[in-house]
Write an enzyme that holds these catalytic residues in place. Structure first.
Site, short mmCIF file in Angstrom:
data_model
loop_
_atom_site.label_atom_id
_atom_site.label_comp_id
_atom_site.label_asym_id
_atom_site.label_seq_id
_atom_site.Cartn_x
_atom_site.Cartn_y
_atom_site.Cartn_z
CG ASP A 1 -1.99 1.09 1.11
OD1 ASP A 1 -2.70 0.92 0.39
OD2 ASP A 1 -1.98 1.86 2.12
CE1 TYR B 1 -8.28 4.83 0.76
CE2 TYR B 1 -9.47 3.75 -0.62
CZ TYR B 1 -8.20 4.08 -0.08
OH TYR B 1 -7.03 3.23 -0.52
CE1 TYR C 1 -5.68 6.95 2.39
CE2 TYR C 1 -5.25 6.78 4.83
CZ TYR C 1 -5.49 6.28 3.70
OH TYR C 1 -5.83 4.81 3.75
CG HIS D 1 -5.33 -2.94 -1.28
ND1 HIS D 1 -4.68 -2.60 -2.12
CD2 HIS D 1 -5.24 -2.13 0.00
CE1 HIS D 1 -3.91 -1.30 -1.71
NE2 HIS D 1 -4.13 -1.21 -0.53
#
Length: 312
Positions: free
Chosen positions: A103, A147, A230, A290
Site C-alpha cells: 500500500d 475514500y 492521506y 488489496h
C-alpha cells in the site's frame, strides 16, 4: 508468532516499535506496512523469511501501533518515516536491507531507495506500484466519493471514525479494501457506512486478527495515519533522479480495487514502471485482493523467497 520478539528503538526523538525474528547476522529484510495495517500484517511473511535464513524486521511507523506519536501529528510526513527507517537500520546495525512494502508503504520504500540507494539490496511492493515522485500524482483523477478524497479533508475522517471504536474502524476498512470494486461513498454517506455490522469479515481474516489490530490502534489512534499518507500526497522532495536501479518485484492481486483507479491498470500492465525501475518484475495473483499477503500467504511467501534468494 511466539518466536517474534519486540523491541523499542529511540530514533529522531521518538520510540519506534519493531517486531523482529531471525539471526542478527543474517541478511536483513525490512517490512513496511500500509493502512490500516501495522507490523502484524506481515506475521506470515516474517516467519517464512526467518525460517529461510533471513532477519525479518517490521516496524510500526511513528504514530502507528506501538510506536510513539510524532511531537506534532499534524506535521507528520513521509520524510519523517524515511528518516526513522534510516536511523532504525543504524540502531540495529543493519548496513543494507531488502525492503518489502504494501500500500502506501511502497512510497516509503521507493523514497528510501532513491535517497539512500547504498542501503537497499532490493525492493518488493504490493498493491501499489512505483509512482514517479514528481511526475505522476496518485490523487489527480480520483472518482467522486473515493475514500482518499474524503480523508484528505481535515476533520472529515475524524468525525466518521469517531463514531466507532478502533476495532470497528479497522474491520470496516478491511472489508472495504478487500473488494474488487473501488470503495465509493454516496454524496451524503460516510465511508464507514458503506458496510454495516452484518457484513462478514473476509474469510482469511479472523476475529483474533481483528482483535490484534484493534488493540494496537488503541495505543496510536488514527490521527497520524490520516496525515500520512492521506494528507501528505503533495509533499515535495529534493530528488532529481527518479530511477531506481536495484532489483524489484511488484506483486498485484487481480481483484485489487487499485487496478480500477483511472489509468492504473494501463500503467501497470504496459510496463511503464520499467522506465523508472528497469529491473522490476510484475507478478499477478489471480484472486488476490488489496491484502494479498494476508489472503494468500504461501503464494506470496514463495514469490518473496525466490526474489530474496536470487538477489542475495
Amino acid at each position: 508468532m511466539d518466536k517474534i520478539q519486540h523491541k523499542f528503538v529511540q530514533v529522531n526523538g521518538v520510540k519506534i516499535h519493531a517486531a523482529e525474528i531471525g539471526g542478527e547476522s543474517s541478511p536483513a529484510v525490512v517490512f513496511l506496512h500500509g493502512f490500516p495495517e501495522i507490523w502484524y500484517s506481515w506475521r506470515h511473511q516474517m516467519i517464512a523469511v526467518a525460517e529461510a535464513g533471513f532477519r525479518a524486521i517490521a516496524p510500526d511507523y511513528r504514530g502507528y501501533g506501538l510506536s510513539d506519536p510524532p511531537p506534532e501529528p499534524d506535521k507528520a510526513s513521509y520524510k519523517d518515516i524515511v528518516a526513522d527507517l534510516l536511523s532504525l537500520l543504524d540502531a540495529l546495525a543493519v548496513q543494507k536491507a531488502f525492503l518489502i512494502s504494501k500500500d502506501f508503504g511502497a512510497r516509503v520504500a521507493y523514497l528510501f531507495a532513491l535517497i539512500h540507494p547504498d542501503r537497499v539490496c532490493g525492493v518488493i511492493t504490493m498493491g501499489v506500484p512505483y509512482m514517479p515522485i514528481t511526475r505522476i500524482s496518485f490523487t489527480d483523477h480520483l472518482p467522486e466519493g473515493f475514500y482518499i478524497a474524503r480523508w484528505q479533508k481535515p476533520g472529515r475522517a475524524e468525525a466518521d471514525f469517531g463514531r466507532f471504536d478502533n476495532k470497528t474502524v479497522v474491520r470496516n476498512v478491511y472489508i472495504l479494501f478487500s473488494r474488487s470494486e473501488i470503495p465509493i461513498a454516496h454524496e451524503n454517506q460516510e465511508i464507514m457506512d458503506i458496510v454495516d455490522s452484518s457484513t462478514p469479515l473476509p474469510p482469511w481474516f479472523s476475529e483474533e486478527d481483528l482483535a490484534n489490530y484493534g488493540s494496537l490502534y488503541e495505543n496510536s489512534g488514527f490521527q497520524t495515519a490520516l496525515k500520512v499518507p492521506y494528507r501528505s500526497w503533495s509533499e515535495t522532495y529534493n530528488i532529481t533522479n527518479e530511477k531506481v536501479e536495484v532489483p524489484a518485484l511488484f506483486i498485484m492481486g487481480e481483484k485489487d480495487y487499485v487496478l480500477k483507479l483511472p489509468g492504473m491498470e494501463d500503467y501497470i500492465k504496459s510496463d511503464q514502471m520499467k522506465m523508472f525501475v528497469p529491473k522490476v518484475e510484475t507478478v499477478f495473483v489471480p484472486e488476490g485482493s488489496h491484502f494479498v499477503q494476508e489472503q494468500f500467504p504461501e503464494q506470496v511467501n514463495h514469490l518473496i523467497l525466490n526474489f530474496l534468494k536470487k538477489d542475495i
